[in-house]
Design an enzyme around this catalytic site. Structure first.
Site, PDB file in Angstrom:
ATOM      1  N   GLU A  23      36.727  62.399  18.112  1.00  9.83           N
ATOM      2  CA  GLU A  23      36.613  61.717  16.826  1.00  9.83           C
ATOM      3  C   GLU A  23      35.182  61.725  16.290  1.00  9.83           C
ATOM      4  OE1 GLU A  23      38.479  60.786  19.362  1.00  9.83           O
ATOM      5  OE2 GLU A  23      40.465  60.886  18.455  1.00  9.83           O
TER       6      GLU A  23
ATOM      7  N   PRO B 190      35.353  56.445  19.366  1.00  9.44           N
ATOM      8  CA  PRO B 190      34.324  57.432  19.738  1.00  9.44           C
ATOM      9  C   PRO B 190      33.435  57.835  18.554  1.00  9.44           C
ATOM     10  CG  PRO B 190      36.445  58.070  20.637  1.00  9.44           C
ATOM     11  CD  PRO B 190      36.697  56.910  19.704  1.00  9.44           C
TER      12      PRO B 190
ATOM     13  N   HIS C  30      48.638  51.938  19.393  1.00 11.25           N
ATOM     14  CA  HIS C  30      49.120  52.571  18.163  1.00 11.25           C
ATOM     15  C   HIS C  30      49.381  51.510  17.110  1.00 11.25           C
ATOM     16  CE1 HIS C  30      49.962  55.505  21.330  1.00 11.25           C
ATOM     17  NE2 HIS C  30      49.765  56.410  20.400  1.00 11.25           N
TER      18      HIS C  30
END
Ligand SMILES: Cc1ncc(C[n+]2csc(CCOP(=O)(O)OP(=O)(O)O)c2C)c(N)n1
Length: 743
Positions: free
Chosen positions: A473, A502, A543
């Site tokens: 990321e 990240p 999620h």
């Protein structure tokens, strides 16, 4: 691979008959060496002057380029100022001098003057920036410049392949972004050997290699990262050995205290890159004769003997001795040159100390674009429905003939990519298919995002403009930032909000700060689309996360959170056309929800930022929320009216930074009661700020305390019973509204 292990030894010239300024040393003339020496000595003297000024409390920080000067001037001799691009490390004073940054520029930054051309007094010394010389504003995090440099290199190559994209256009951010590029340009980026331990270093090496980027990665290895020595930092103690298997690179390891060896390495690297063969990795062994910075005392961790030994390799004294020994400069001429440098440093130092200081009331300047205000009427374009009669405002009632939020985001991306050739889309899985031949042979349908939001974009616009990133990321955001600095408009995707972390260094310390820290010399307007949120029935911890307040807490970053298809289309277009970085949060649960569908609003529909929507007008209670709480709050409000006759005014904020205070204030003035609801966990959430402001600014108008309804202070669990208990449901909202109405 051309790896050369160089033991530190005195600068040695090949035995040749001729001596003096006309003689050439591996392509450098004696005359050039004199100039290199002047720059190196100037660099050192500027460090010394800053140290003095710091002791006199005329400057506030000092970090030196001492010991790294030979590599810097060698790079400066090979690379082209105003042509190549530069992301220098803080020790690159000598490089910057050789590119054309003046000693006065440097000391103006040290004193923090308003006339500091790099940052207007906002950044520490040695945080180089010069837009004319294409030295891109640098920061203090040790590795974040690397990915941006990769993005910068990609941008140059993109323009070379698509020169039309470089053209200016009016009506959007392009009006304010001049683009220049060269077909054989190089992007230089440097770091210390300590910074090679950062993940971003490895991500950069990976991308430079896979994409064969015209990137010169330069490691200046002084064997210490503050007090941490190389053997602790780098497995096996040698970074060259670790990176040696990256394909497509030119590699060289050399004595970075020797300007001639350094020059040879840079010259060969530049040839490799300019010929289009891929990136280069240069590893120079240098020294650090001063402590890490003036805040460090290396005597605490380096014994005298080690420091004495290192002093023998000081590049300044070595080159000085070389010039005299080779008959290039007489000792007297050396003294004269040094005196001239000292006089110059004295003169610029006096000017810098006397230079104007920045005005305290200038602090708010350049957080956002001064040219294009996304809250302005420029971004208020009405929808153009094919058949306006068909169109209804978002309702809970099924509207299956209409488009989902996912459809309209996809349509907006198609329309904008057609309109603006500078848009590139990349991220994890966003391409239709990385193995393009499968697409061409019509063997597969294509992926186009895990939620299919980017489906068909690669098919229509090609793999140059729509491509997959590695699973990293920071790589996505860092590269996008570098590209945007060059005027491209990356619209990148972070697959799940839960995995944005990240990229946090890029998102907190880089992207939103670039304009402010460079005093408007650089900017990186781009869009980061992120799938966010829960209510997924099984999404669980990783999620389902929200966390928008973490990003609204970052000055310089616009944060958008639409609740329905039409807003998503209009706000995404504003995000793309505006001149600021935008975090565009897309609620996964709303992607294909029946609530909030809409007909296609045409290719120019835009919603300005900072303009809330009144979902339902009311007189008794104001509910302020956004995202997936909107349909739940609407349901609760309708029940409240049915059962108790209480009329709720429901406000959808639509954008969280900026947010529409005027609409909130007008509503609370009418209802005298306010409830703030949000999906994120209650404590420290986004609504806490709104609630605090209402309590502060609207206190006299309140008939009840400001209430909040939000998730429990936990993570989101997998089992639906637990998920229901954690996230705010329509029942919770109903209860909160009822209590407040009855208070
Ligand atoms: C991400 C990050 N972590 C920690 C620091 C604090 N810090 C500043 S410089 C430095 C050491 C850097 O060492 P190296 O990359 O070898 O460069 P050198 O200073 O030795 O030239 C550290 C730990 C920082 N600036 N950024």
């Amino acid at each position: 691979m051309a790896t050369t292990k160089v033991e530190p030894k005195p600068v040695k010239a090949p035995a040749e008959a001729s001596r003096g300024p006309e003689k050439s040393y591996e392509g450098i003339t004696g005359k050039q060496l004199i100039e290199l020496y002047r720059l190196m000595f100037l660099s050192r003297r500027l460090d010394d002057r800053e140290i003095l000024l710091k002791r006199q409390q005329k400057i506030f920080f000092q970090i030196s380029g001492a010991g790294h000067e030979a590599m810097g001037v060698a790079a400066g001799l090979v690379l082209k100022p105003g042509y190549d691009w530069f992301y220098p490390y803080y020790r690159d004073r000598a490089l910057c001098l050789s590119l054309g940054v003046t000693p006065l520029d440097m000391l103006l930054q040290a004193v923090g003057s308003a006339e500091d051309t790099a940052s207007g007094g906002r950044q520490m010394p040695s945080h180089w920036a010069n837009s004319k010389l294409k030295i891109v504003t640098g920061s203090s995090p040790t590795g974040s410049q690397l990915l941006q440099a990769a993005g910068c290199a990609e941008a140059g190559r993109f323009y070379a392949a698509h020169p039309d994209a470089a053209k200016k256009a009016s009506g959007d951010y392009r009006e304010f972004k001049d683009v220049t590029f060269q077909s054989d340009e190089i992007t230089y980026v440097s770091c210390g050997e300590g910074a090679t331990s950062e993940g971003e270093f490895w991500e950069t090496m990976n991308t430079a290699s896979t994409r064969k980027l015209p990137l010169l990665v330069c490691v200046e290895d002084n064997e210490y990262a503050i007090s941490v020595p190389i053997e602790v930092q780098t497995a096996g103690g040698n970074i060259s050995r670790l990176v040696a298997n990256f394909p497509n690179f030119y590699f060289a390891e050399f004595d970075g205290t020797d300007p001639i060896a350094s020059y040879t390495a840079f010259r060969k690297a530049a040839e490799h890159i300019r010929a289009g063969n891929g990136p280069a990795f240069l590893h120079g062994h240098v020294v650090r004769p001063y402590s890490h910075s003036l805040s460090d005392d290396e005597r605490l961790y380096r014994p005298e003997a080690e420091r004495r030994e290192e002093a023998r390799r000081d590049p300044i004294t070595r080159l000085q001795m070389f010039l005299v020994r080779e008959g290039i400069l007489e000792e007297e001429a050396v003294t004269r040159l040094e005196k001239e440098v000292e006089a110059e440093v004295q003169e610029v130092s006096d000017r810098a100390v006397a230079a104007a200081k920045p005005a305290p009331d200038s602090v708010m300047r350049f957080i956002y674009s001064p040219n294009l205000d996304p809250t302005s009427a420029v971004f208020a374009n009405e929808p153009a429905f094919a058949n306006p009669k068909n169109h209804a405002q978002p309702t809970i009632a099924a509207a299956t003939a209409q488009k989902t939020m996912a459809d309209l985001i996809n349509a907006c991306l198609h329309d904008e990519m057609k309109r603006d050739p500078r848009i590139v889309v990349f991220g994890e899985d966003v391409a239709d298919c990385s193995r393009e031949e499968y697409l061409q042979q019509k063997l597969i349908k294509g992926k186009g995002g895990v939620f299919k939001l980017t489906a068909g974009l690669q098919r229509e616009f090609g793999a140059d403009r729509v491509f997959n990133s590695p699973l990293a990321e920071a790589n996505i955001v860092g590269r996008a930032t570098g590209m945007a600095t060059r005027g491209l408009k990356p619209v990148v995707e972070i697959q799940f909000f839960d995995y944005i972390w990240p990229a946090m260094m890029q998102l907190r310390d880089e992207l939103p700060v670039i304009r402010w820290r460079s005093n408007n010399a650089f900017s990186s307007p781009l869009v980061i689309r992120v799938a966010i949120g829960g209510y997924l029935t099984g999404g669980a911890l990783y999620h389902s996360q929200c966390g928008e307040s973490i990003f609204t807490h970052i000055p310089g970053l616009r944060v958008v959170f639409p609740s329905n298809a039409l807003d998503a289309a209009g706000l995404l277009r504003t995000a793309i056309r505006c001149d600021d970085p935008v975090l565009f949060l897309e609620h996964k649960r709303l992607y294909r929800e029946t609530y909030g569908r809409s007909h296609y609003p045409g290719p120019d529909y835009m919603v300005p930022f900072g303009k809330a929507r009144i979902v339902q007008p009311g007189t008794d209670l104001t509910v302020i929320t956004y995202g997936a709480v909107i349909p739940r709050a609407l349901q609760a409000a309708q029940r409240l009216e049915r059962e108790l006759g209480v009329k709720v005014e429901l406000i959808d904020l639509r954008t969280l930074n900026p947010f529409d205070w005027d609409t909130i204030a007008a509503s609370v003035a009418k209802t005298n009661r306010a409830l703030v609801a949000y999906e994120d966990s209650l404590s420290w959430g986004y609504g806490a700020e709104i609630a605090a402001r209402i309590a502060d600014k609207l206190f006299p108008q309140l008939d009840a305390p400001v209430r909040r309804v939000a998730a429990t202070d936990t993570f989101v669990a997998y089992q639906p019973i637990l998920e229901d208990a954690i996230l705010p449901q329509a029942n919770d909202l109903f209860r909160g509204m009822k209590e407040l109405a009855e208070y």
